[in-house]
Design a protein around this motif. Structure first.
Motif: not given
Length: 463
Positions: A169-174, A207-212
């Motif tokens: 899900a995070k990679l997709e968000e990226l 850097s893109k705020g996908v994870v802290e």
């Protein structure tokens, strides 16, 4: 006088004839107790309970063969620390009262065999495979974990992989497409996505705020063999079989130590991360707070059954989490995984007091069936040890286990060497100092190698 002498001789001859010709009374039915000691979590109870099923088969075979022995299995299954488990076995073996079958890590073979506590089971892999069809079904590469000085000393019980996990899900968000996410395991397997690529992706996500910050990559929080995968990723080596010496590859060691420091300096792993509580670690990685992490295949079941039970368990994991081999540190080099097989060993007559060691070996064959090993594998989320399991319905139906069984083609093991724990202690201290910033990676390598030289001497090969 001659008459009496003749009668005396006749009586002697008659006695000898009858004594020599008299058939020894057949040995009656005999009950043989085989004791088994295993350790594990509650989901790993088949490490011991499989013997309840196996003994029925062995006794039926003995009866059909006309063997007058009947086997009774006595089990002990608990979950102490490994150090306490090993210590209790050694004390029992020294007293000649050790269990007939002992479960342990494959690296325990070197210690137990050298001390005379366990017996060799075969002089070669071909010999052990010929002893029973169940042994012939074991994955060929697993036998190397059971070898010492050219002999086979154990039977694999289970095995795992230590996958590189990623949050889909995070990679997709990226911005990754479904096809790119699905292709990641193959790219890692083929050396097209490396540890440096992972660091770059994790930095981008932060850097893109996908994870802290600090949640780009989490390794295990405590000491353990998982860390050696990074050493191998840069071309490291444990052991040289030709010389029977432990090995340290200085260049690979420095690159590994530099990696441990870099993930902190780049902000993808928290500072002072080593020592984090396991519960915090499990909660964070299972609930999607980290982008990448390294864990064990067995932890998949723990996340599903404990941490994500209310969110759908495995369904939630399959939707959100992917898994691959550990990425290489060198582009073009295949990914890999360290596996740590647990193995059954047969205690020697001297250490156990039991002369019927052949029955212990027969029991080990009958616990090594696809039916029994799959029960253990599915319930505890361990990879099967047998070739036949890949096509066996109950194993094949487990999506996760079926997906990761290919990792056994890319695995490696710690060496069976009596001084490996000394190697581990020095290597760990150096790695920890490098990650925590107490010493530079180069200084940590210099100190580690110096320590290894002092403690291992001629048992160390430096490359």
């Amino acid at each position: 006088m001659k008459k009496w002498l003749f009668l005396a001789v006749l009586l002697i001859i008659t006695g000898v004839i009858f004594a020599g010709g008299q058939k020894e009374p057949a040995e009656g039915p005999r009950e043989v107790i085989i004791t088994v000691r295993a350790k594990g979590s509650p989901t790993e109870h088949w490490k011991a309970d499989a013997f309840d099923e196996a003994v029925k088969v062995v006794n039926a075979e003995l009866k059909s063969e006309g063997d007058n022995r009947t086997v009774v299995v006595e089990k002990m299954f608990d979950d102490p620390d490994w150090s306490d488990f090993v210590r209790s076995y050694i004390m029992a073996a020294d007293a000649g009262e050790a269990p007939d079958i002992i479960l342990g890590g494959h690296e325990h073979i070197a210690i137990y065999a050298t001390a005379g506590y366990i017996m060799p089971l075969a002089d070669s892999v071909s010999e052990i495979k010929a002893m029973a069809p169940e042994f012939a079904d074991v994955f060929d590469n697993l036998w190397s974990s059971c070898m010492l000085r050219g002999k086979v000393w154990g039977i694999p019980q289970d095995i795992e992989a230590r996958p590189f996990y990623f949050n889909k899900a995070k990679l997709e968000e990226l911005g990754w497409s479904d096809a790119e996410i699905a292709a990641l395991p193959d790219k890692i397997k083929n050396g097209q996505y490396t540890l440096d690529d992972m660091i770059a992706t994790a930095k981008e996500a932060i850097s893109k705020g996908v994870v802290e910050p600090g949640y780009g990559y989490w390794h295990r929080p405590k000491r353990g063999p998982d860390f050696y995968q990074y050493y191998f990723s840069y071309g490291g080596q444990f052991y040289d079989a030709a010389s029977d010496k432990l090995v340290v590859v200085k260049d690979a060691l420095e690159k590994w130590y530099a990696f441990q420091r870099k993930i902190v300096d780049e902000g993808i792993t928290p500072k002072n991360f080593i020592g984090t509580d396991w519960r915090i670690w499990h909660d964070a990685v299972s609930h999607g707070k980290a982008l990448f992490w390294n864990g064990g295949s067995w932890q998949w079941g723990e996340w599903a059954g404990v941490y994500l039970k209310d969110l759908g368990g495995q369904d939630y994991l399959f939707e959100n989490v992917g898994y691959a081999l550990q990425p290489a540190g060198v582009r073009g080099q295949s990914g890999g995984t360290l596996s740590h097989p647990t193995v059954y060993m047969v205690t020697s007559e001297k250490a156990s007091g039991n002369k019927d060691t052949d029955l212990a070996v027969r029991l080990l064959a009958k616990v090594s069936t696809k039916e029994l090993n799959t029960k253990h594998a599915v319930e505890s989320t361990h990879i099967g040890i047998l070739k036949s399991q890949a096509a066996y319905g109950p194993y094949k139906d487990d999506k996760f286990l079926s997906d990761v069984i290919y990792m056994l083609d890319y695995n490696y093991f710690m060496p069976n060497h009596t001084l490996f724990s000394t190697w581990e202690d020095a290597i760990w201290e150096g790695m920890q100092a490098a990650e925590l910033g107490e010493r530079s990676p180069a200084d940590s390598v210099a100190k580690t190698v110096k320590l290894l030289k002092a403690e291992l001497g001629d048992d160390l090969l430096i490359k």
